[in-house]
Design an enzyme around this catalytic site. Structure first.
Site, mmCIF file in Angstrom:
data_model
loop_
_atom_site.group_PDB
_atom_site.id
_atom_site.type_symbol
_atom_site.label_atom_id
_atom_site.label_comp_id
_atom_site.label_asym_id
_atom_site.label_seq_id
_atom_site.Cartn_x
_atom_site.Cartn_y
_atom_site.Cartn_z
ATOM 1 N N GLU A 31 -13.863 -5.428 5.773
ATOM 2 C CA GLU A 31 -15.130 -5.237 6.322
ATOM 3 C C GLU A 31 -15.117 -5.463 7.606
ATOM 4 O O GLU A 31 -14.324 -5.892 8.276
ATOM 5 C CB GLU A 31 -16.324 -5.864 5.270
ATOM 6 N N ASP A 69 -21.384 -13.772 11.544
ATOM 7 C CA ASP A 69 -21.273 -12.574 11.436
ATOM 8 C C ASP A 69 -21.305 -12.050 13.500
ATOM 9 O O ASP A 69 -21.945 -11.205 13.924
ATOM 10 C CB ASP A 69 -22.056 -11.678 10.856
#
Length: 545
Positions: free
Chosen positions: A186, A13
């Site tokens: 997302e 991420d």
């Protein structure tokens, strides 16, 4: 030439920012403390771990957080001399339609801190970020989680203004992007270029269908049109590509107006078509042991970070500079990646631990880890078992290579079967191996291997005679691709294998159930009687071959 991955072994991420000539990448740490890893580079090719900013309970209290809870998808940004870090602390995410996802903001004048106490933002979803508009306004983004049974759980992208003076969200909240046909939208990030707001999202789920989607609008609150070549980065159409799971990206512009994307990736190894870890003794049938093709790919190093160079013509959509949408292993650059080797030898002579070590869910305190009582040794006071989500006495570091050897020297004199200390190979509370010294009525002080495989407990007890009842024992674990082997020595010269060759791939996201972390190796002390018997470790040596 830049060689991928640039951040190896459980660094998912990524959020990248440039400040002058310096580049910083923040990555998720989940239940590992301190929270958020930040790496630094001057050339985008070579990176150094420099800090973890969430280093006190007032910023991050994860006691009791579930496996793969904790810090999800931080966003690092910089504006007017201040660093901003947005992060999610996930308290609940499995077993229910609801997710408990609290989003916070901390700030600092310098990347090394001091970082502020957190400002609570909201709990609407996860993967939150902060965008600094050129007009001076600041905007908060987050995916929206919808718990209702008849709705899409990934319900879109929230936009709301952030007031830095009042330190709060203000004004209307708007869902600006419902996502593309890839779904599971997302990881939103906003960028400005050539009169457009570009909205970058992750879609397809954080596994082998993962992808990076781009949309744009002339107004910050939309409507957003989707890139006609969507997705613009993904490995989902190239199952043989060396970098899989490509998604969850972040963009950066260099001082000379070049653009790069950093993104999550995984490097799977193939396991056998039937899983030797699912044995008949554990109640698994032969049909259950047969694995589908996607189950045979396992990323034992977790989810990592790679970088890609972009072509981004004025007024157009960004594209990978090498063409297509599949990420490349090597990137043309004037910089040169130096060979990565994360070998670490520490003799515990310093008053603080090496930066590569982390603990589970809580900060290191003298009540359970002591570097002073016995100079040159690390003392762990035994606490809760390796299945605990509360107070384990455990420190560990990431495994960042497919071929490693880790060893330690331990002095530990247990007087009960409830006292265990040694070397642990750990993914989460349900998947780990633990070579340890313990005691029982028949064997006195001896070695055992504790194994948790998909939550199923088993032990291996060596047939050789008991160990000397005092003195140093040397422990070692070797991990090479899908094989994990423990061994021990009494003189650090003659080593004897302990137990069978185990399956290392149970220490991966792809095994058993969905998880988000990576394999660690470290030191653990457990005292299930509650007496806190200490174990002393002379050194720790992690070596990449």
């Amino acid at each position: 030439m830049i060689c991928n991955p640039i951040l190896r072994g459980f660094n998912p991420d990524p959020s990248i920012v440039r400040v002058g000539e310096d580049y910083y990448i923040a990555t998720s740490t989940f239940e590992w403390f301190p929270g958020v890893q930040i790496h630094h580079s001057r050339d985008l090719a070579n990176w150094e771990l420099v800090t973890r900013p969430l280093n006190r309970p007032s910023q991050l209290d994860m006691i009791g957080n579930p496996d793969s809870g904790g810090v999800w998808a931080p966003c690092l940004s910089h504006c007017d001399g201040v660093f901003y870090l947005v992060y999610t602390d996930v308290k609940q995410w499995t077993g229910t339609r609801h997710k408990i996802t609290h989003n916070y903001l901390v700030t600092a004048p310098d990347i090394h801190g001091p970082w502020s106490d957190p400002i609570y933002l909201d709990s609407s979803g996860f993967d939150a970020s902060l965008f600094h508009d050129r007009n001076g306004r600041k905007w908060y983004l987050s995916m929206i989680w919808d718990h209702r049974a008849d709705k899409n759980q990934f319900a879109g992208t929230l936009l709301q203004e952030y007031d830095p003076q009042g330190k709060t969200l203000v004004g209307p909240r708007k869902n600006i992007f419902l996502g593309s046909e890839l779904k599971l939208t997302e990881g939103p990030h906003l960028y400005q270029k050539d009169g457009y707001y570009y909205l970058l999202t992750a879609e397809g789920g954080t596994s082998y269908d993962h992808a990076v989607t781009m949309a744009r609008s002339t107004a910050i609150d939309g409507p957003y049109e989707i890139d006609p070549n969507n997705p613009f980065i993904s490995s989902r159409y190239a199952p043989q590509a060396p970098l899989q799971k490509a998604g969850h990206a972040s963009l950066v512009e260099t001082a000379d107006s070049q653009w790069y994307a950093v993104h999550l990736c995984g490097r799977p190894i193939e396991v056998a078509s039937s899983d030797k870890a699912l044995s008949p003794e554990n109640g698994h049938s032969s049909a259950q042991r047969a694995l589908a093709p996607e189950q045979r790919r396992r990323c034992i190093l977790g989810r990592e970070t790679a970088i890609q160079k972009l072509d981004w013509p004025d007024g157009d959509w960004p594209r990978l500079a090498h063409g297509g949408r599949t990420p490349a292993l090597n990137i043309e650059s004037s910089a040169q990646s130096t060979p990565q080797n994360h070998t670490l030898r520490t003799d515990f002579d310093s008053p603080s631990l090496n930066i590569n070590f982390q603990s589970l869910r809580r900060p290191i305190e003298k009540s359970w880890l002591d570097l002073e009582s016995r100079p040159g040794w690390l003392r762990l006071y035994g606490q809760e078992p390796s299945t605990s989500t509360f107070r384990q006495s455990l420190i560990a570091r990431r495994i960042q290579s497919f071929d490693t050897e880790t060893s330690t020297a331990i002095e530990f004199s247990p007087n009960s079967f409830k006292q265990l200390a040694g070397l642990i190979a750990y993914y989460d509370t349900a998947n780990h191996y633990f070579l340890h010294l313990t005691h029982d009525e028949e064997n006195g002080r001896h070695l055992r291997i504790l194994k948790y495989d998909a939550g199923v407990y088993s032990e291996f007890v060596p047939a050789e005679p008991s160990l000397p009842q005092s003195g140093i024992v040397y422990l070692r674990v070797s991990i090479k691709m899908a094989t994990l082997q423990f061994s021990y020595s009494l003189d650090q010269v003659s080593w004897r294998e302990v137990g069978p060759a185990y399956d290392s791939t149970i220490l991966s996201d792809d095994y058993n159930t969905l998880g988000f972390t990576g394999a660690f190796v470290g030191l653990s002390a457990q005292d299930l009687s509650g007496q806190g018997l200490p174990a002393d470790f002379d050194w720790f040596h992690y070596r990449e071959k």
